[in-house]
Design a protein around this motif. Structure first.
Motif, PDB file in Angstrom:
ATOM      1  N   ASN A 219     -23.019  -9.960  30.043  1.00  0.00           N
ATOM      2  CA  ASN A 219     -23.595 -11.017  29.233  1.00  0.00           C
ATOM      3  C   ASN A 219     -24.992 -10.618  28.774  1.00  0.00           C
ATOM      4  N   GLY A 220     -25.338 -11.011  27.538  1.00  0.00           N
ATOM      5  CA  GLY A 220     -26.738 -11.008  27.144  1.00  0.00           C
ATOM      6  C   GLY A 220     -27.320  -9.714  26.652  1.00  0.00           C
ATOM      7  N   ALA A 221     -28.268  -9.174  27.426  1.00  0.00           N
ATOM      8  CA  ALA A 221     -29.226  -8.201  26.912  1.00  0.00           C
ATOM      9  C   ALA A 221     -28.712  -6.774  26.898  1.00  0.00           C
ATOM     10  N   GLY A 222     -29.436  -5.946  26.140  1.00  0.00           N
ATOM     11  CA  GLY A 222     -29.261  -4.513  26.191  1.00  0.00           C
ATOM     12  C   GLY A 222     -28.510  -3.902  25.029  1.00  0.00           C
ATOM     13  N   SER A 223     -28.447  -2.578  25.078  1.00  0.00           N
ATOM     14  CA  SER A 223     -27.752  -1.758  24.103  1.00  0.00           C
ATOM     15  C   SER A 223     -26.465  -1.249  24.750  1.00  0.00           C
ATOM     16  N   PRO A 224     -25.598  -0.549  24.032  1.00  0.00           N
ATOM     17  CA  PRO A 224     -25.750  -0.013  22.687  1.00  0.00           C
ATOM     18  C   PRO A 224     -25.371  -1.030  21.621  1.00  0.00           C
ATOM     19  N   GLY A 225     -25.331  -0.530  20.362  1.00  0.00           N
ATOM     20  CA  GLY A 225     -24.875  -1.376  19.274  1.00  0.00           C
ATOM     21  C   GLY A 225     -25.889  -2.420  18.871  1.00  0.00           C
ATOM     22  N   ILE A 226     -25.415  -3.637  18.635  1.00  0.00           N
ATOM     23  CA  ILE A 226     -26.266  -4.736  18.193  1.00  0.00           C
ATOM     24  C   ILE A 226     -26.915  -5.328  19.436  1.00  0.00           C
ATOM     25  N   LYS A 227     -28.147  -5.014  19.643  1.00  0.00           N
ATOM     26  CA  LYS A 227     -28.832  -5.309  20.895  1.00  0.00           C
ATOM     27  C   LYS A 227     -28.807  -6.795  21.239  1.00  0.00           C
ATOM     28  N   ASP A 228     -28.574  -7.069  22.520  1.00  0.00           N
ATOM     29  CA  ASP A 228     -28.642  -8.420  23.079  1.00  0.00           C
ATOM     30  C   ASP A 228     -27.555  -9.351  22.537  1.00  0.00           C
ATOM     31  N   THR A 229     -26.376  -8.809  22.246  1.00  0.00           N
ATOM     32  CA  THR A 229     -25.284  -9.655  21.737  1.00  0.00           C
ATOM     33  C   THR A 229     -24.043  -9.592  22.639  1.00  0.00           C
ATOM     34  N   TRP A 230     -24.220  -9.188  23.896  1.00  0.00           N
ATOM     35  CA  TRP A 230     -23.074  -9.102  24.803  1.00  0.00           C
ATOM     36  C   TRP A 230     -22.690 -10.493  25.301  1.00  0.00           C
ATOM     37  N   SER A 231     -21.384 -10.773  25.315  1.00  0.00           N
ATOM     38  CA  SER A 231     -20.914 -12.108  25.681  1.00  0.00           C
ATOM     39  C   SER A 231     -19.618 -12.021  26.470  1.00  0.00           C
ATOM     40  N   SER A 232     -19.541 -12.787  27.556  1.00  0.00           N
ATOM     41  CA  SER A 232     -18.307 -12.834  28.343  1.00  0.00           C
ATOM     42  C   SER A 232     -17.192 -13.574  27.614  1.00  0.00           C
ATOM     43  N   ALA A 233     -17.535 -14.292  26.531  1.00  0.00           N
ATOM     44  CA  ALA A 233     -16.527 -15.053  25.795  1.00  0.00           C
ATOM     45  C   ALA A 233     -15.457 -14.149  25.189  1.00  0.00           C
ATOM     46  N   GLY A 234     -15.776 -12.878  24.995  1.00  0.00           N
ATOM     47  CA  GLY A 234     -14.818 -11.968  24.390  1.00  0.00           C
ATOM     48  C   GLY A 234     -13.812 -11.375  25.353  1.00  0.00           C
ATOM     49  N   ALA A 235     -13.960 -11.637  26.652  1.00  0.00           N
ATOM     50  CA  ALA A 235     -13.055 -11.079  27.650  1.00  0.00           C
ATOM     51  C   ALA A 235     -11.975 -12.095  28.004  1.00  0.00           C
ATOM     52  N   GLY A 236     -10.723 -11.679  27.970  1.00  0.00           N
ATOM     53  CA  GLY A 236      -9.618 -12.553  28.332  1.00  0.00           C
ATOM     54  C   GLY A 236      -8.490 -11.750  28.942  1.00  0.00           C
ATOM     55  N   PHE A 237      -7.491 -12.457  29.460  1.00  0.00           N
ATOM     56  CA  PHE A 237      -6.368 -11.811  30.147  1.00  0.00           C
ATOM     57  C   PHE A 237      -5.056 -12.440  29.683  1.00  0.00           C
ATOM     58  N   PRO A 238      -4.735 -12.290  28.398  1.00  0.00           N
ATOM     59  CA  PRO A 238      -3.547 -12.955  27.868  1.00  0.00           C
ATOM     60  C   PRO A 238      -2.249 -12.233  28.228  1.00  0.00           C
ATOM     61  N   SER A 239      -1.150 -12.961  28.086  1.00  0.00           N
ATOM     62  CA  SER A 239       0.162 -12.342  28.184  1.00  0.00           C
ATOM     63  C   SER A 239       0.375 -11.423  26.986  1.00  0.00           C
ATOM     64  N   ASP A 240       1.125 -10.346  27.195  1.00  0.00           N
ATOM     65  CA  ASP A 240       1.376  -9.389  26.117  1.00  0.00           C
ATOM     66  C   ASP A 240       2.715  -8.721  26.394  1.00  0.00           C
ATOM     67  N   ALA A 241       3.679  -8.963  25.515  1.00  0.00           N
ATOM     68  CA  ALA A 241       5.026  -8.436  25.725  1.00  0.00           C
ATOM     69  C   ALA A 241       5.081  -6.920  25.626  1.00  0.00           C
ATOM     70  N   THR A 242       4.072  -6.295  25.012  1.00  0.00           N
ATOM     71  CA  THR A 242       4.064  -4.836  24.865  1.00  0.00           C
ATOM     72  C   THR A 242       3.416  -4.137  26.058  1.00  0.00           C
ATOM     73  N   ALA A 243       2.918  -4.910  27.011  1.00  0.00           N
ATOM     74  CA  ALA A 243       2.208  -4.337  28.149  1.00  0.00           C
ATOM     75  C   ALA A 243       3.112  -4.219  29.363  1.00  0.00           C
ATOM     76  N   GLN A 244       2.939  -3.177  30.139  1.00  0.00           N
ATOM     77  CA  GLN A 244       3.632  -3.064  31.416  1.00  0.00           C
ATOM     78  C   GLN A 244       3.175  -4.216  32.310  1.00  0.00           C
ATOM     79  N   GLY A 245       4.106  -4.957  32.859  1.00  0.00           N
ATOM     80  CA  GLY A 245       3.762  -6.119  33.667  1.00  0.00           C
ATOM     81  C   GLY A 245       3.457  -7.362  32.867  1.00  0.00           C
ATOM     82  N   GLY A 246       3.355  -7.231  31.530  1.00  0.00           N
ATOM     83  CA  GLY A 246       3.237  -8.401  30.666  1.00  0.00           C
ATOM     84  C   GLY A 246       1.872  -9.046  30.561  1.00  0.00           C
ATOM     85  N   ARG A 247       0.805  -8.381  31.039  1.00  0.00           N
ATOM     86  CA  ARG A 247      -0.534  -8.969  30.988  1.00  0.00           C
ATOM     87  C   ARG A 247      -1.556  -7.880  30.686  1.00  0.00           C
ATOM     88  N   VAL A 248      -2.653  -8.232  29.984  1.00  0.00           N
ATOM     89  CA  VAL A 248      -3.680  -7.255  29.628  1.00  0.00           C
ATOM     90  C   VAL A 248      -5.067  -7.831  29.835  1.00  0.00           C
TER      91      VAL A 248
END
Length: 314
Positions: free
Chosen positions: A79-108
């Motif tokens: 979350n929050g601060a630091g590099s690389p890329g666009i500094k200080d734009t890190w967010s936990s909102a982008g992390a998820g664990f959805p079901s995925d039929a193309t994945a081994q075990g069905g989750r990613v």
């Protein structure tokens, strides 16, 4: 390759309470953890996969970035601060664990980076390991790379990465080994490419690298093998680049998966980029072939083992 390096990351090292510790030990013993189901074994898969010693495996069967098991199993969402890329734009909102039929075990593990071309409208995402430092051996992950955005206009200079790295950039024994996919190029390059980079120092940069110009939309097994004074990067069983001499790990590292933007080349409306991780596997001190990695992973799935960690503590 002209690549600015990462500033030091803040760490959230989590002390294990007794209940959490018991949960982790149960997972390591091979018993299915909550939310982790058995998967149909591939032909030839071991029904009793060997875990110890020196094995880390995760199938990323979690409910979300706030799942206590995610922290207990040694992962942190940035979350929050630091590099690389666009500094200080890190967010936990982008992390998820959805079901995925193309994945081994069905989750990613899904890493969704988003932007509208402004810093205020940009969210980068990274998941990193904590508490279990990894050194020589075999690193492997099944990763889905995106050639184009999930939504919105194409053209962003996005970087989809899998890499072990030192906890502190200022360390005298700084170590970093990169798989970096750039679907639209960046830093002056044009077109899709996979960069493999072995680092000796971050500042000033001291590294060796290799670029493969290729389109990589879809699932791939990305591996890094660091043994006997050599680092070898491979993709889907094909060796791409080897470094040696001073360009090998000199200290233990954390593992990172991240999806971020080099810059913001245009403002043309919102867009999202997805990177997915099916599983991660590490074997300490040994060079393991892709066939053996897959056989072991198949065995974990067939036995209902969603997570195991028998890497000795430093």
């Amino acid at each position: 390759m002209s690549q600015p390096r990462r500033t030091s990351r803040s760490r959230a090292w989590t002390a294990l309470t007794l209940p959490v510790l018991l949960c982790v030990l149960a997972a390591c013993s091979g018993g299915p953890a909550s939310g982790r189901g058995a998967d149909t074994a591939a032909p030839g898969a071991s029904r009793t996969p060997s875990g110890p010693p020196g094995t880390l495996f995760d199938s990323f069967h979690y409910s979300g970035p706030d799942d206590p098991s995610l922290t207990a199993n040694g992962w942190e969402v940035r979350n929050g601060a630091g590099s690389p890329g666009i500094k200080d734009t890190w967010s936990s909102a982008g992390a998820g664990f959805p079901s995925d039929a193309t994945a081994q075990g069905g989750r990613v593990l899904q890493l969704r980076a988003s932007t509208d071309g402004t810093k205020q409208g940009t969210r980068q995402v990274e998941v990193q390991s904590t508490g279990t430092a990894l050194f020589t051996g075999t690193y492997a992950a099944r990763v889905h790379l995106s050639e184009r955005p999930t939504s919105g206009r194409d053209g962003d200079h996005v970087v989809q990465t899998f890499f072990p790295i030192s906890s502190a950039e200022a360390s005298a024994d700084y170590s970093e080994l990169d798989h970096e996919y750039l679907p639209n190029g960046g830093w002056g390059s044009v077109g899709s490419q996979l960069d493999n980079v072995s680092w000796y120092k971050a500042d000033p940069p001291d590294r060796v690298s290799h670029t493969s110009k290729q389109h990589l939309e879809g699932w791939h097994i990305m591996m890094i093998t660091a043994v006997n004074g050599k680092v070898t990067y491979s993709l889907d069983g094909k060796d791409l680049f080897t470094s040696s001499g001073k360009y090998v790990p000199r200290e233990k590292m954390d593992i990172h998966f991240s999806n971020w933007f080099i810059d913001l080349p245009f403002t043309g409306g919102p867009r999202t980029w997805d990177m997915k991780v099916n599983w991660f596997y590490y074997k300490a001190g040994e060079a393991v072939s892709q066939a053996e990695v897959q056989k072991t992973v198949d065995g974990f799935y067939s036995a209902g083992t969603g997570f195991i960690n028998t890497v000795p503590k430093s």
